[in-house]
Structure formats: C-alpha cells, structure tokens
Design a protein around this motif. Structure first.
Motif, short mmCIF file in Angstrom:
data_model
loop_
_atom_site.label_atom_id
_atom_site.label_comp_id
_atom_site.label_asym_id
_atom_site.label_seq_id
_atom_site.Cartn_x
_atom_site.Cartn_y
_atom_site.Cartn_z
N GLU A 74 44.89 57.27 28.01
CA GLU A 74 43.58 58.04 28.05
C GLU A 74 42.31 57.45 28.04
O GLU A 74 41.47 57.77 28.55
N ALA A 75 42.45 56.37 27.38
CA ALA A 75 41.33 55.57 27.09
C ALA A 75 40.91 54.95 28.72
O ALA A 75 39.58 54.87 29.09
N LEU A 76 41.86 54.49 29.38
CA LEU A 76 41.69 54.06 30.95
C LEU A 76 41.08 55.08 31.64
O LEU A 76 40.02 54.90 32.44
N ASN A 77 41.61 56.35 31.31
CA ASN A 77 40.99 57.37 32.21
C ASN A 77 39.63 57.80 31.94
O ASN A 77 38.83 57.97 32.69
N ILE A 78 39.19 57.71 30.65
CA ILE A 78 38.00 57.78 30.00
C ILE A 78 36.94 56.95 30.75
O ILE A 78 35.77 56.98 31.30
N GLY A 79 37.28 55.55 30.66
CA GLY A 79 36.41 54.38 31.20
C GLY A 79 36.38 54.52 32.75
O GLY A 79 35.24 54.56 33.25
N ILE A 80 37.62 54.79 33.67
CA ILE A 80 37.44 54.76 35.00
C ILE A 80 36.63 56.03 35.48
O ILE A 80 35.77 56.05 36.35
N LYS A 81 37.06 57.12 35.05
CA LYS A 81 36.37 58.54 35.61
C LYS A 81 35.17 58.51 34.83
O LYS A 81 34.18 59.33 35.63
N GLY A 82 34.79 58.16 34.20
CA GLY A 82 33.40 58.23 33.19
C GLY A 82 32.52 57.38 34.08
O GLY A 82 31.26 57.78 33.84
N VAL A 83 32.87 56.37 34.71
CA VAL A 83 31.87 55.54 35.32
C VAL A 83 31.78 55.71 36.60
O VAL A 83 30.58 55.69 37.36
N LEU A 84 32.90 55.75 37.49
CA LEU A 84 32.67 55.96 38.79
C LEU A 84 32.18 57.15 39.61
O LEU A 84 32.63 58.15 39.05
N GLU A 85 31.44 56.96 40.35
CA GLU A 85 30.77 58.33 40.88
C GLU A 85 31.05 58.19 42.72
O GLU A 85 31.44 57.18 43.15
N GLN A 86 30.47 59.27 43.06
CA GLN A 86 30.70 59.35 44.62
C GLN A 86 30.19 58.03 45.14
O GLN A 86 28.91 57.71 45.06
N GLY A 87 30.71 57.40 46.15
CA GLY A 87 30.37 56.37 46.91
C GLY A 87 30.69 54.96 46.28
O GLY A 87 30.16 53.88 46.84
N ASP A 88 31.18 54.89 45.13
CA ASP A 88 31.40 53.69 44.62
C ASP A 88 32.57 53.01 44.94
O ASP A 88 33.41 53.55 45.47
N HIS A 89 32.59 51.37 44.82
CA HIS A 89 33.64 50.94 45.17
C HIS A 89 34.06 50.25 43.80
O HIS A 89 33.59 49.74 42.99
N ALA A 90 35.50 50.28 43.69
CA ALA A 90 36.41 49.52 42.51
C ALA A 90 37.41 48.64 42.92
O ALA A 90 37.82 48.70 44.23
N ILE A 91 37.52 47.57 42.07
CA ILE A 91 38.67 46.47 42.49
C ILE A 91 39.52 46.49 41.23
O ILE A 91 39.05 46.42 40.23
N THR A 92 40.82 46.38 41.60
CA THR A 92 41.73 46.12 40.73
C THR A 92 42.84 45.19 41.21
O THR A 92 42.49 44.50 42.32
N SER A 93 44.07 45.16 40.69
CA SER A 93 44.99 43.94 41.04
C SER A 93 46.41 44.58 41.12
O SER A 93 46.74 45.93 40.85
N SER A 94 46.98 43.96 41.95
CA SER A 94 48.46 44.43 42.29
C SER A 94 49.43 44.51 41.14
O SER A 94 50.46 44.92 40.96
N MET A 95 49.43 43.75 40.21
CA MET A 95 50.02 43.74 38.96
C MET A 95 49.57 44.90 37.57
O MET A 95 50.09 44.94 36.62
N GLU A 96 48.82 45.74 38.26
CA GLU A 96 48.53 47.04 37.22
C GLU A 96 49.62 48.01 36.84
O GLU A 96 50.38 48.27 37.58
N HIS A 97 49.34 48.44 35.90
CA HIS A 97 50.19 49.70 35.13
C HIS A 97 49.52 51.08 35.80
O HIS A 97 48.39 50.96 36.31
N ASN A 98 50.49 51.88 36.12
CA ASN A 98 50.01 53.20 36.67
C ASN A 98 48.88 53.89 35.66
O ASN A 98 48.24 54.37 36.37
N SER A 99 48.70 53.31 34.62
CA SER A 99 47.62 53.94 33.99
C SER A 99 46.08 53.53 34.58
O SER A 99 45.20 54.23 34.03
#
Length: 381
Positions: A74-99
């Motif tokens: 839930e914490a990750l969803n709050i942060g990710i969906k709370g910050v990112l908006e239309q047209g933004d670009h995000a970076i993550t890694s191939s070692m991440e959890h599905n959360s």
C-alpha cells in the motif's frame, strides 16, 4: 516447525510485541481521533507516540511525514501513483517485487507514464551508470528496492539518491527487506519516499507498514474518507498524515510495530545485522560444499541481505519446498516470490528457486537441520 521464511514475515516476534498488541486491544480499543472520551484520546496518543518511534528510527525530522499503511505494498502504491502524472517517465530495476512493478505497469498500460526497467546482472546487482543512461527529460521518479527478496542483493541507494538529486528526480526506496536490519537514515541518504513493512524485520504484526514522504512533496491521494479531522468538509484534508490515513487505523498493530522497533533499539541493530550475516555466511559456505546445489546472488555477505535462494539440480523448486516441509519440518518459500523479472534476470523463471531467509531468532542448529535436509534430497535424486 523450523521457520526459515523470515523474508515473507518474521516469526516469532519479541514477547514485548505480543504483550503490547494484547494490551491495546484489551484496554485502549477505541477509535483514535474520532471521539473526545478518554479511551479514544489514549488511542490517539498511542498512534502519535508510535509515529514518533518510527520517525526517530529512520531519522525523519517531522513525525507527521510518517503515514501508516496496512503493508509496504500500500505504501508503494501511495508513492508511485501519488507522484506520477500524465506524460511522466519512471525508472525501476529488473530485481523489483511486484509491489513496485505492478503499480508502474498499470500506469504504463493506461498510457499515463513511460517506464524503463533497468536490467541487473546475474547476481542481481544494478549499475548506477545504467540508471543514469535511462534518464530522460521527462523522468520524474526512480524507484528501487533496497535489497532483493530473491537474492538478497543490496542496492547502492545512497549513490542512486545522489544521482536523482543531481538531476532533479524523485527517489523512492522499497525497504521491505532491510528496515530493522540495516540502518536507514532518510536525511543522510537523500531519500524522498521510503516504503517499509512492519511485519518483516521491524518485528511488528502483519497488517502494518508505512511510507515516509519528504516534507514539501505533494502527492495525490490513493483513497479518500473519514480522517477524524476537517469533518465539515466534503474534501480530503491537505494536512499530513491525515491526507493519506482515511478510515479506522490498526491501532493494536501500530502499537505492536512501535514495540518491535523499540525492541530493535534496545537489542541493537548492529547486533541483529551481525547475527544474520553470520548465519547467511555459514549457510552459503556449507551449501557450497554440496555438489548439485546452485546458489544465487552475491557471495560477498556485505552485499546481500539474509536471503539465500538455491536450486538442487533441475528439481522443481515447489517439490523441494514440499519435501523440506513434509519430511524435515522446515518452512521455506519456493517459487517466483512475487518477483518474476528478478527470476528472469538470474535465469530461474521456469524453475523458480528455493528461498531460505533468516531472522533474529534463527539458530545455527536450525540451519544445520536444513543443510542435512538438502543433503538428503541431493542423495535421493
């Protein structure tokens, strides 16, 4: 049962945690912040005191920037969906959890964001240079794990935070596997958002977790509802942490989380880390002598959390997990561990791995029993 599945949930908990949860449920079981009677006021004090305990633990200057959640997901969803908006670009890694991956992929599928997943090496290690090369003009967020739940590989979060800050990009850390074993200082590290699980190495109950949101950072809400504040308004309050804490909180669980952290402070986080590193090294060294056992992740103990994933020949990981439980009374976690890209990265997507994970209360004798079980399985095949 010999319990070696602490990366999922630590077990057992300190006695102080059980006692605190029971006490709050029995004597302070009212809604905090919703009434003016003494029991409700005491429940409110328990929540606030717990917030202060968490803030001090992570060196968060303002406790009101700590938002309690039901888990790290839930914490990750709050942060990710709370910050990112239309047209933004995000970076993550191939070692991440599905959360981390699923919220990002959901936003990508809806056409809201662009997403770059940076590949890690076979040991699960990431290159900060590769992250830098992935940055675009519209990159708004970098989000990574602190340590993989599959290989235990520890990420260089301070280096990534430094890169993020230099480029004006937000950085969020998933500390589900590390909080409580490794010291995390959000001020020193330069972390903008930190997601943590209460039920893992913080030694709290299930159903607890939280997110730190840097002061001055504005996020959209994931949900709205009653907060006990600004009740005259039909709109969600702006004040922290009320903005993100709609609904009745898990007061007994939050109190238990605070008790877990207080136990860590009393026992010593350095002692906990040393104990778990020694167990990890002993286990890896012992398994290295068994022919047919493949160990994943870094061999350098300083570069990995107390998580050891293995395979025995070509045996299905679920079958090995079943035998460990039924024949030897050892609880472990086989499969893909909710991290499919991590398994593709290390080459185990089809087979999965057999994961052993250690905690403060794990004993060397229990590892010896697990090692003997592995030897017996090897002999049988």
């Amino acid at each position: 049962m010999i319990y070696l599945d602490n990366a999922a949930t630590t077990f057992p908990k300190p006695e102080e945690v059980y006692a605190r949860v029971s006490e709050v449920m029995r004597f302070h079981g009212a809604n905090p912040g919703r009434s003016g009677h003494s029991m409700a006021l005491e429940a409110g004090r328990i929540i606030y005191n717990s917030r202060e305990v968490v803030a001090k633990f992570f060196n968060i200057k303002n406790p009101m920037q700590v938002v309690f959640t039901s888990n790290a997901t839930e914490a990750l969803n709050i942060g990710i969906k709370g910050v990112l908006e239309q047209g933004d670009h995000a970076i993550t890694s191939s070692m991440e959890h599905n959360s981390v991956l699923r919220p990002l992929k959901a936003l990508e599928k809806k056409g809201i964001i662009e997403l770059t997943i940076v590949d890690c090496n076979k040991s699960g290690e990431i290159s900060v240079s590769d992250i830098e090369r992935a940055i675009k003009d519209n990159t708004k967020l970098i989000v990574t794990t602190h340590a993989s739940n599959v290989t235990g590989t520890i990420f260089p979060i301070e280096e990534i935070a430094k890169l993020s800050k230099s480029r004006g990009i937000l950085y969020m850390v998933d500390a589900a596997q590390t909080a409580g074993v490794y010291s995390i200082d959000v001020e020193k590290s330069g972390i903008d958002m930190l997601a943590f699980a209460g039920h893992k190495s913080l030694l709290g109950p299930q159903g607890t977790g939280g997110i730190y949101i840097r002061e001055g950072l504005h996020l959209d809400t994931l949900k709205e509802g009653g907060t006990g504040s600004k009740s005259e308004s039909l709109y969600q309050p702006e004040m922290m942490p009320d903005r993100f804490e709609s609904g009745t909180p898990n007061t007994p669980g939050i109190a238990g989380l605070a008790a877990g952290i207080e136990f860590i402070n009393s026992y010593g986080i350095d002692k906990i880390r040393t104990h778990e590193e020694e167990l990890t090294k002993y286990f890896i060294d012992s398994l290295s002598e068994i022919e047919g056992v493949k160990i994943y992740g870094p061999r350098d103990i300083s570069k990995r959390a107390p998580v050891v994933s293995i395979n025995i020949g070509d045996e299905d990981s679920s079958e090995v997990g079943y035998i460990m439980d039924e024949a030897f009374g050892i609880g472990i976690r086989p499969g893909l561990h909710c991290a499919p890209l991590a398994h593709k990265t290390i080459g185990t997507f089809e087979q999965g791995t057999v994961r052993f994970s250690f905690g403060l209360f794990t004993k060397k004798e229990e590892l010896d029993r697990a090692i003997e079980g592995i030897k017996e399985i090897v002999k049988s095949i």
